[in-house]
Design a protein around this motif. Structure first.
Motif, PDB file in Angstrom:
ATOM      1  N   THR A 106     -17.388  -7.690  -6.600  1.00  0.00           N
ATOM      2  CA  THR A 106     -18.644  -7.081  -7.066  1.00  0.00           C
ATOM      3  C   THR A 106     -19.692  -7.136  -5.956  1.00  0.00           C
ATOM      4  OG1 THR A 106     -18.136  -7.846  -9.293  1.00  0.00           O
ATOM      5  CG2 THR A 106     -20.425  -7.202  -8.871  1.00  0.00           C
ATOM      6  N   MET A 110     -21.352  -4.072  -3.906  1.00  0.00           N
ATOM      7  CA  MET A 110     -22.809  -3.904  -3.977  1.00  0.00           C
ATOM      8  C   MET A 110     -23.393  -3.805  -2.564  1.00  0.00           C
ATOM      9  SD  MET A 110     -25.354  -6.235  -6.289  1.00  0.00           S
ATOM     10  CE  MET A 110     -24.108  -6.940  -7.247  1.00  0.00           C
ATOM     11  N   LEU A 144     -31.155  -7.199 -10.496  1.00  0.00           N
ATOM     12  CA  LEU A 144     -29.757  -6.944 -10.869  1.00  0.00           C
ATOM     13  C   LEU A 144     -29.634  -7.090 -12.383  1.00  0.00           C
ATOM     14  CD1 LEU A 144     -26.713  -6.574 -10.232  1.00  0.00           C
ATOM     15  CD2 LEU A 144     -26.545  -9.065 -10.066  1.00  0.00           C
ATOM     16  N   TYR A 198     -29.952  -2.452  -9.703  1.00  0.00           N
ATOM     17  CA  TYR A 198     -28.479  -2.448  -9.639  1.00  0.00           C
ATOM     18  C   TYR A 198     -27.993  -2.854 -11.024  1.00  0.00           C
ATOM     19  CZ  TYR A 198     -28.721  -2.576  -4.520  1.00  0.00           C
ATOM     20  OH  TYR A 198     -28.964  -2.291  -3.210  1.00  0.00           O
ATOM     21  N   THR A 200     -24.473  -3.979 -13.071  1.00  0.00           N
ATOM     22  CA  THR A 200     -23.051  -4.300 -12.914  1.00  0.00           C
ATOM     23  C   THR A 200     -22.459  -4.683 -14.269  1.00  0.00           C
ATOM     24  OG1 THR A 200     -21.434  -5.636 -11.680  1.00  0.00           O
ATOM     25  CG2 THR A 200     -23.525  -6.709 -12.181  1.00  0.00           C
ATOM     26  N   ILE A 228     -22.366  -0.517 -10.527  1.00  0.00           N
ATOM     27  CA  ILE A 228     -21.131  -1.135 -10.006  1.00  0.00           C
ATOM     28  C   ILE A 228     -20.223  -1.408 -11.209  1.00  0.00           C
ATOM     29  CG2 ILE A 228     -20.201  -3.022  -8.568  1.00  0.00           C
ATOM     30  CD1 ILE A 228     -22.667  -1.705  -7.269  1.00  0.00           C
TER      31      ILE A 228
END
Ligand code: MLT
Length: 317
Positions: A106, A110, A144, A198, A200, A228
């Motif tokens: 991950t 990223m 994030l 971001y 994820t 992601i």
């Protein structure tokens, strides 16, 4: 003598454990067609798979002696767990054994997608020297958003914090105080969507999470978000993500997993300029493959020997 079929590639350390077991013998047969698998199932007490073998109801029905299906890894979406339960067959996995590998993948994705690592490499080997074209963005000071705050989500959070990121997470099964101990705010999904630079994904595919990343949910995200996914392809509506990338609402994506694997020829995401792809490599490290192989062999042998059943994902009556 216990008979075990290994129907996907398994780490050598696990195969050596099987070879040493005096009360068991194993066959390693990979790349079997469904017909071939169904044909040999009646001979085996145990089956060990990764994600390649589809252990569906037909396969299980022919496992007349089968007592356990061991998944060397975490996701059991290739196994019909309900059908196994009906047949009194234990399904087990190896939680934790490949979490670090997946968290590191991950972070790798990223960073690579933020710094244009792959296009910059391709440009250089093509004889170019395009420094200006590949200016990137930093993780430092970015937000994030983590969807799914289990083992892998937490390992990602630790690493992201070391990079100076603020971490928000959503997980209906986690207590806010547990996340707070790690300096992570547990918030509702809409807040993760609206605040993340971001995003994820680290959650399993369930009826609730299937295509949770769709056109309306993407529209709740910041313009310029980077997505992601090293969890499961089915969490994302691939056509919607492709559309949002083309519109520029999503700035970039890094994808290790797909709705169908390998991705279909007409997958709308393949070939888009701001998408970085890898072929489901999250758990593909030497260490993780050794861990999952030895852990699943030990668990399957203990289960078949009646010693102990560990990490079962189903409950038999
Ligand atoms: C897992 O579920 O363990 C990972 O996705 C890796 C794999 O499928 O082998």
């Amino acid at each position: 003598m216990l008979r075990i079929l290994v129907s996907d590639k398994l780490g050598q350390a696990g195969l050596e454990m099987l070879a040493k077991a005096a009360d068991a013998e194993y066959d390693m047969k990979t790349g079997l067609s469904k017909e071939e698998l169904v044909g040999i199932m009646p001979s085996y007490d145990g089956l060990i798979v990764r994600s390649g073998t589809q252990v569906d109801a037909d396969v299980l029905a022919r496992g007349t002696k089968l007592k356990v299906v061991g998944r060397a890894g975490i996701g059991v979406d290739n196994i019909d767990v309900a059908a196994a339960t009906k047949q009194n067959i234990v399904v087990m996995n190896t939680p934790g054994s490949n979490s670090v590998a997946t968290a590191e993948q991950t972070m790798a994705l990223m960073l690579a997608v933020s710094r244009h690592t792959v296009p910059a490499h391709n440009s250089l080997v093509a004889g170019e020297w395009n420094r200006a074209q590949f200016a990137g963005v930093e993780l430092n000071d970015k937000v994030l958003g983590i969807v799914g705050f289990g083992r892998i989500g937490r390992l990602v959070a630790e690493r992201a914090k070391a990079f100076g990121m603020t971490v928000l997470a959503h997980d209906p099964y986690v207590k806010a105080e547990d996340a707070a101990k790690m300096g992570v705010s547990l918030v509702d999904l809409d807040r993760v969507f609206s605040q993340a630079d971001y995003l994820t994904l680290h959650t399993a595919v369930t009826p609730e999470t299937t295509t949770m990343i769709n056109y309306p949910s993407i529209k709740k995200m910041k313009k310029g978000v980077i997505i992601i996914n090293v969890a499961r392809g089915k969490l994302i509506d691939e056509a919607a993500l492709a559309e949002a990338l083309q519109e520029g609402h999503v700035k970039a994506a890094a994808l290790d997993v797909y709705v169908s694997e390998p991705p279909a020829a007409d997958n709308p995401l393949i070939g888009l300029p701001h998408v970085l792809h890898t072929p489901h490599l999250g758990a593909s490290t030497v260490e993780a493959q050794r861990n999952v192989a030895t852990q699943i062999v030990s668990q399957v042998l203990d289960c078949l020997r009646g010693v102990e059943t560990r990490n079962a994902v189903n409950k038999l009556s």
